[in-house]
Design a protein around this motif. Structure first.
Motif, PDB file in Angstrom:
ATOM      1  N   ARG A  31       0.791  -1.203   0.001  1.00 32.08           N
ATOM      2  CA  ARG A  31       0.071   0.022   0.108  1.00 32.08           C
ATOM      3  C   ARG A  31       0.810   1.188  -0.135  1.00 32.08           C
ATOM      4  NH1 ARG A  31      -4.036  -1.784   4.744  1.00 32.08           N
ATOM      5  NH2 ARG A  31      -2.202  -2.677   5.174  1.00 32.08           N
ATOM      6  N   GLY A  32       2.145   1.147  -0.105  1.00 31.37           N
ATOM      7  CA  GLY A  32       3.077   2.240  -0.421  1.00 31.37           C
ATOM      8  C   GLY A  32       3.906   2.686   0.646  1.00 31.37           C
ATOM      9  N   TRP A  33       3.815   1.967   2.011  1.00 28.48           N
ATOM     10  CA  TRP A  33       4.453   2.144   3.129  1.00 28.48           C
ATOM     11  C   TRP A  33       5.869   1.669   2.940  1.00 28.48           C
ATOM     12  CZ3 TRP A  33       2.636   5.653   6.566  1.00 28.48           C
ATOM     13  CH2 TRP A  33       1.401   5.955   6.449  1.00 28.48           C
ATOM     14  N   ARG A  34       6.808   2.311   3.639  1.00 24.77           N
ATOM     15  CA  ARG A  34       8.372   1.753   3.872  1.00 24.77           C
ATOM     16  C   ARG A  34       8.776   2.192   4.880  1.00 24.77           C
ATOM     17  NH1 ARG A  34      13.294   4.456   2.858  1.00 24.77           N
ATOM     18  NH2 ARG A  34      12.712   6.665   3.062  1.00 24.77           N
ATOM     19  N   VAL A  35       9.322   1.100   5.490  1.00 25.85           N
ATOM     20  CA  VAL A  35      10.061   1.137   6.753  1.00 25.85           C
ATOM     21  C   VAL A  35      11.389   2.026   7.024  1.00 25.85           C
ATOM     22  CG1 VAL A  35      11.132  -0.056   8.849  1.00 25.85           C
ATOM     23  CG2 VAL A  35       9.185  -1.232   7.408  1.00 25.85           C
ATOM     24  N   VAL A  36      11.096   3.159   7.631  1.00 27.71           N
ATOM     25  CA  VAL A  36      12.393   3.925   7.908  1.00 27.71           C
ATOM     26  C   VAL A  36      13.226   3.539   9.086  1.00 27.71           C
ATOM     27  CG1 VAL A  36      11.373   5.579   6.296  1.00 27.71           C
ATOM     28  CG2 VAL A  36      10.935   5.829   8.801  1.00 27.71           C
ATOM     29  N   SER A  37      12.229   2.952  10.179  1.00 26.10           N
ATOM     30  CA  SER A  37      13.300   2.752  11.550  1.00 26.10           C
ATOM     31  C   SER A  37      12.784   1.859  12.279  1.00 26.10           C
ATOM     32  CB  SER A  37      13.147   4.225  12.255  1.00 26.10           C
ATOM     33  OG  SER A  37      14.064   3.848  13.487  1.00 26.10           O
ATOM     34  N   VAL A  38      13.424   1.007  12.881  1.00 31.34           N
ATOM     35  CA  VAL A  38      12.983   0.083  13.785  1.00 31.34           C
ATOM     36  C   VAL A  38      13.530   0.154  15.209  1.00 31.34           C
ATOM     37  CG1 VAL A  38      12.617  -2.461  14.295  1.00 31.34           C
ATOM     38  CG2 VAL A  38      12.429  -1.654  12.038  1.00 31.34           C
ATOM     39  N   VAL A  39      12.796   0.374  16.342  1.00 31.68           N
ATOM     40  CA  VAL A  39      13.115   0.156  17.596  1.00 31.68           C
ATOM     41  C   VAL A  39      12.824  -0.773  18.509  1.00 31.68           C
ATOM     42  CG1 VAL A  39      12.673   1.863  19.697  1.00 31.68           C
ATOM     43  CG2 VAL A  39      12.905   2.951  17.371  1.00 31.68           C
ATOM     44  N   CYS A  40      13.678  -1.317  19.012  1.00 34.05           N
ATOM     45  CA  CYS A  40      13.638  -2.579  20.205  1.00 34.05           C
ATOM     46  C   CYS A  40      13.195  -1.615  21.508  1.00 34.05           C
ATOM     47  CB  CYS A  40      14.731  -3.085  20.078  1.00 34.05           C
ATOM     48  SG  CYS A  40      14.440  -4.576  21.245  1.00 34.05           S
ATOM     49  N   MET A  41      11.678  -2.181  21.885  1.00 37.36           N
ATOM     50  CA  MET A  41      11.486  -1.993  23.243  1.00 37.36           C
ATOM     51  C   MET A  41      11.533  -2.934  24.167  1.00 37.36           C
ATOM     52  SD  MET A  41      10.287   1.124  22.094  1.00 37.36           S
ATOM     53  CE  MET A  41       9.252   1.780  23.492  1.00 37.36           C
ATOM     54  N   GLU A  42      10.923  -2.844  25.456  1.00 35.62           N
ATOM     55  CA  GLU A  42      11.073  -3.610  26.391  1.00 35.62           C
ATOM     56  C   GLU A  42      10.700  -4.914  25.902  1.00 35.62           C
ATOM     57  OE1 GLU A  42       6.969  -2.445  26.425  1.00 35.62           O
ATOM     58  OE2 GLU A  42       8.741  -1.219  26.724  1.00 35.62           O
ATOM     59  N   GLN A  44      11.524  -7.284  24.257  1.00 39.32           N
ATOM     60  CA  GLN A  44      11.658  -7.651  22.615  1.00 39.32           C
ATOM     61  C   GLN A  44      10.505  -7.289  21.794  1.00 39.32           C
ATOM     62  OE1 GLN A  44      12.223 -11.968  23.084  1.00 39.32           O
ATOM     63  NE2 GLN A  44      14.378 -12.006  23.640  1.00 39.32           N
ATOM     64  N   SER A  45       9.839  -6.322  22.225  1.00 45.14           N
ATOM     65  CA  SER A  45       8.845  -5.587  21.555  1.00 45.14           C
ATOM     66  C   SER A  45       9.479  -4.867  20.550  1.00 45.14           C
ATOM     67  CB  SER A  45       7.889  -4.987  22.357  1.00 45.14           C
ATOM     68  OG  SER A  45       6.784  -4.295  21.713  1.00 45.14           O
ATOM     69  N   LEU A  46       9.027  -4.655  19.083  1.00 38.95           N
ATOM     70  CA  LEU A  46       9.508  -3.936  18.259  1.00 38.95           C
ATOM     71  C   LEU A  46       8.712  -3.022  17.627  1.00 38.95           C
ATOM     72  CD1 LEU A  46      11.304  -6.445  15.894  1.00 38.95           C
ATOM     73  CD2 LEU A  46      12.377  -5.039  17.630  1.00 38.95           C
ATOM     74  N   LYS A  47       8.773  -1.554  17.320  1.00 40.21           N
ATOM     75  CA  LYS A  47       8.129  -0.712  16.898  1.00 40.21           C
ATOM     76  C   LYS A  47       8.929  -0.129  15.604  1.00 40.21           C
ATOM     77  CE  LYS A  47       5.959   1.366  20.839  1.00 40.21           C
ATOM     78  NZ  LYS A  47       4.471   1.361  20.471  1.00 40.21           N
ATOM     79  N   ALA A  48       8.097  -0.328  14.506  1.00 47.04           N
ATOM     80  CA  ALA A  48       8.514  -0.022  13.062  1.00 47.04           C
ATOM     81  C   ALA A  48       7.673   1.291  12.725  1.00 47.04           C
ATOM     82  CB  ALA A  48       8.176  -0.986  12.219  1.00 47.04           C
ATOM     83  N   VAL A  49       8.916   2.282  12.276  1.00 47.49           N
ATOM     84  CA  VAL A  49       8.047   3.518  11.910  1.00 47.49           C
ATOM     85  C   VAL A  49       8.255   3.393  10.189  1.00 47.49           C
ATOM     86  CG1 VAL A  49       8.512   6.162  11.659  1.00 47.49           C
ATOM     87  CG2 VAL A  49       9.358   4.929  13.856  1.00 47.49           C
TER      88      VAL A  49
END
Length: 55
Positions: A31-42, A44-49
């Motif tokens: 749908r046109g989204w592209r990952v620009v950053s990934v952050v590892c949280m507490e 082992q949870s990941l957040k992708a921007v």
């Protein structure tokens, strides 16, 4: 102009594994989204921007 979305790989009872997270990211890429950053949280949870050009 760009728009941004944050996607979280969940942990605990609502956990999705790596394969499910990959499927979700691939669906967003279609749908046109592209990952620009990934952050590892507490715990082992990941957040992708993600970003894309505004429609």
């Amino acid at each position: 102009m760009k728009e941004y979305k944050i996607v979280t790989q969940k942990t605990g009872l609502l956990k999705n594994n790596d394969a499910e997270f990959e499927i979700e990211l691939n669906a967003l890429a279609q749908r046109g989204w592209r990952v620009v950053s990934v952050v590892c949280m507490e715990l082992q949870s990941l957040k992708a921007v993600l970003e894309r050009d505004e429609a």
